[in-house]
Design a protein around this motif. Structure first.
Motif, PDB file in Angstrom:
ATOM      1  N   LYS A   1      24.361  41.198 -38.369  1.00  0.00           N
ATOM      2  CA  LYS A   1      25.616  40.452 -38.358  1.00  0.00           C
ATOM      3  C   LYS A   1      25.337  39.220 -37.979  1.00  0.00           C
ATOM      4  O   LYS A   1      24.529  38.756 -36.986  1.00  0.00           O
ATOM      5  CB  LYS A   1      26.050  41.357 -37.027  1.00  0.00           C
ATOM      6  N   ALA A   2      26.322  38.113 -38.286  1.00  0.00           N
ATOM      7  CA  ALA A   2      26.107  36.828 -37.855  1.00  0.00           C
ATOM      8  C   ALA A   2      26.655  36.760 -36.612  1.00  0.00           C
ATOM      9  O   ALA A   2      27.500  37.646 -35.866  1.00  0.00           O
ATOM     10  CB  ALA A   2      27.178  36.082 -38.845  1.00  0.00           C
ATOM     11  N   GLY A   3      25.967  35.739 -35.769  1.00  0.00           N
ATOM     12  CA  GLY A   3      26.299  35.600 -34.271  1.00  0.00           C
ATOM     13  C   GLY A   3      27.755  34.670 -34.117  1.00  0.00           C
ATOM     14  O   GLY A   3      28.419  34.734 -35.106  1.00  0.00           O
ATOM     15  N   VAL A   4      27.858  34.564 -32.955  1.00  0.00           N
ATOM     16  CA  VAL A   4      29.134  33.701 -32.472  1.00  0.00           C
ATOM     17  C   VAL A   4      28.877  32.313 -32.862  1.00  0.00           C
ATOM     18  O   VAL A   4      27.859  31.673 -32.582  1.00  0.00           O
ATOM     19  CB  VAL A   4      29.369  33.696 -31.009  1.00  0.00           C
ATOM     20  N   THR A   5      29.747  31.610 -33.617  1.00  0.00           N
ATOM     21  CA  THR A   5      29.728  30.240 -34.143  1.00  0.00           C
ATOM     22  C   THR A   5      30.757  29.391 -33.543  1.00  0.00           C
ATOM     23  O   THR A   5      31.866  29.883 -33.310  1.00  0.00           O
ATOM     24  CB  THR A   5      29.717  30.336 -35.610  1.00  0.00           C
ATOM     25  N   CYS A  23      36.169  28.749 -32.100  1.00  0.00           N
ATOM     26  CA  CYS A  23      35.195  29.696 -32.092  1.00  0.00           C
ATOM     27  C   CYS A  23      35.305  30.947 -33.006  1.00  0.00           C
ATOM     28  O   CYS A  23      36.495  31.537 -33.156  1.00  0.00           O
ATOM     29  CB  CYS A  23      35.105  30.255 -30.452  1.00  0.00           C
ATOM     30  N   SER A  24      34.260  31.312 -33.795  1.00  0.00           N
ATOM     31  CA  SER A  24      34.156  32.573 -34.590  1.00  0.00           C
ATOM     32  C   SER A  24      33.505  33.580 -34.103  1.00  0.00           C
ATOM     33  O   SER A  24      32.266  33.499 -33.694  1.00  0.00           O
ATOM     34  CB  SER A  24      33.919  32.304 -35.972  1.00  0.00           C
ATOM     35  N   PRO A  25      34.206  34.573 -33.521  1.00  0.00           N
ATOM     36  CA  PRO A  25      33.204  35.699 -32.684  1.00  0.00           C
ATOM     37  C   PRO A  25      32.436  36.791 -33.733  1.00  0.00           C
ATOM     38  O   PRO A  25      32.626  36.560 -35.015  1.00  0.00           O
ATOM     39  CB  PRO A  25      34.555  36.736 -32.208  1.00  0.00           C
ATOM     40  N   ASN A  71      42.675  37.208 -37.102  1.00  0.00           N
ATOM     41  CA  ASN A  71      41.106  37.479 -37.407  1.00  0.00           C
ATOM     42  C   ASN A  71      40.180  37.339 -36.325  1.00  0.00           C
ATOM     43  O   ASN A  71      39.102  37.337 -36.441  1.00  0.00           O
ATOM     44  CB  ASN A  71      40.822  36.667 -38.573  1.00  0.00           C
ATOM     45  N   SER A  72      40.673  37.204 -35.079  1.00  0.00           N
ATOM     46  CA  SER A  72      39.738  37.158 -33.663  1.00  0.00           C
ATOM     47  C   SER A  72      39.349  35.713 -33.583  1.00  0.00           C
ATOM     48  O   SER A  72      38.802  35.490 -32.414  1.00  0.00           O
ATOM     49  CB  SER A  72      38.925  38.313 -33.703  1.00  0.00           C
ATOM     50  N   ARG A  73      39.292  34.830 -34.360  1.00  0.00           N
ATOM     51  CA  ARG A  73      38.933  33.450 -34.009  1.00  0.00           C
ATOM     52  C   ARG A  73      39.661  32.937 -33.183  1.00  0.00           C
ATOM     53  O   ARG A  73      40.842  33.122 -33.117  1.00  0.00           O
ATOM     54  CB  ARG A  73      39.004  32.855 -35.696  1.00  0.00           C
TER      55      ARG A  73
END
Lengths: 111, 113
Positions: A1-5, A23-25, A71-73
């Protein structure tokens, strides 16, 4: 999975301006928290969002606000910037097993 | 409310020596405990956590921490440090609902050759 960006990674603003950080979780994480890190005050909790609702808030003035999208962003906004707002702003997304994973941060410099 | 005290702001140690970074916490409720590491110009990386069960928890890179409820401590240890372990280490606590993390002031570990 990609990390937090987190974007942007660096920002320079002038006193009185406002700024929005993003922030994208991690995919699947619904809780996003924001923290401020400064040399003087250390790491301080700003607020937490879960399913688009602010669930917890730290002891910061109303100039600091945030929101979360479906989308949780998440975004946080700081209005009427002060010199003391210069800091590293860290976003963290929380797993179902209570671990918080941090992004690389946004370095905000207010001049 | 919770609070965390990291007793040492800086810990210098020679490579391959053992190290202990001390952390004490205060809370009126049950807590979860965490250690994070921060390398220069980076975010925080989760090193290890205590939620419940065995009081001794280990990380994949040789660190371990022991939860001591009677002494309200969660000290971090490594039997043999490497130059690459040079970083700042933060102890953190949350309530058992996983709400906000409360951090200590951090301990800078400096590993010398």
């Amino acid at each position: 999975k990609a990390g937090v960006t987190q974007t942007p990674r660096y920002l320079i603003k002038t006193r009185g301006q406002q700024v929005t950080l993003s922030c994208s979780p991690i995919s699947g994480h619904r809780s996003v928290s924001w923290y401020q890190q400064t040399p003087g005050q250390g790491l301080q909790f700003l607020f937490e969002y879960f399913s688009e609702t602010q669930r917890n808030k730290g002891n910061f003035p109303g100039r600091f606000s945030g929101r979360q999208f479906s989308n949780s962003r998440s975004e946080m906004n700081v209005s009427t910037l002060e010199l003391g707002d210069s800091a590293l702003y860290l976003c963290a997304s929380r797993s179902s097993s209570y671990e918080q994973y941090f992004g690389p941060g946004t370095r905000l410099t207010v001049t | 409310a919770q609070s965390v005290t990291q007793l040492d702001s800086q810990v210098p140690v020679f490579e391959e020596a053992p190290v202990e970074l001390r952390c004490n916490y205060s809370s009126s409720v049950s807590v979860y405990l965490f250690w994070y590491v921060q390398y220069p110009n980076q975010g925080l990386q989760l090193l290890l956590k205590y939620l419940s069960g065995s009081t001794l928890v280990e990380s994949i890179n040789g660190f371990e921490a022991e939860f001591n409820k009677s002494q309200t401590s969660f000290h971090l240890r490594k039997p043999s440090v490497h130059i690459s372990d040079t970083a700042e280490y933060f102890c953190a606590v949350s309530d058992i609902y996983g709400n906000k993390l409360v951090f200590g002031a951090g301990t800078i570990l400096r590993v010398k050759s």
